[in-house]
Design a protein around this motif. Sequence first.
Motif: not given
Length: 296
Positions: A60-67
């Motif tokens: 599993l990978q998640i691309g998340a908003p930096r904050s």
Amino acid sequence: MSGALQVTPELLRGWRPRSLAEHGDKEARGRVLVLAAGAQVAGATLLTAVAALRAGAGKLQIGAPRSLSLGLAMAIPEARVIPAAETVGGELAPLAAAELADAFARCEAAVIGPGMLDVDAAGELVLRLLQTEGPALVVDAAAMQGVAQDPRRARRHAGEMVLTPHAGEMAALAGVEKADVAADPLGVARRTAARLQAVVVLKGPATLIVSPDGKAWRHPGGGVGLATSGSGDVLAGIIAGLIARGAAPVQAAVWGVSAHAEAGVRLSRRIGRVGYLARELLDEVAPALHQLEAGG
């Protein structure tokens, strides 16, 4: 063209997802990338991501908003969380497409949109990702409008995209009124699936799954309790997890809807007809899939 086939245990028994080797490793079960909600609905990312793992995805990978990236990494220790550009409102920005391009190219399934509220940012993000060759996609919520804006680009991924609208989102995708969807849900779903060359999962009390060539399935649903905040995020994650394991997108959609419904049935027996939470569905996904794969 004929109506939709009813999804039954017999139908599922004859169309099981690819068997997993008893001694296979996580690479054999595929990688999912989740690009989902921002600051206001950050929990949607958790629901989607964990559902993909519960459906059997290996990585599993998640691309998340930096904050949000550190918080999500702590909340989902099984995931690799990739910080990416965000909008002023705390959602993934279109610029994030470049930062996430390598992860996008290297996964077997990507989920884009659960919990996203910024239609413009989400739509532009998905269009930028669609410029390149990539994995099968499950597109939900605000991100679906980007697909609708550029059908030509969507058709480059013919048969490799699953859209998961409810009736209101279906109306926006098809450019019709919600009343038109209610009057002819199968017809609207078929026309949209053909125009976008995507699998359409039209969610409702009974859910329709339609392939780009017009084949259709109808699932009677798992009960009114599934109509709750976050339930659709769980469904998107299940479908992506099944794709990562090797199921074709349309097969993953039919099985995902079935497992989601069965998870709802299991909770309704244990908790009650209504009142269970989307997060509680997560623990029922693997048992529901096991039950369906066993033929019951």
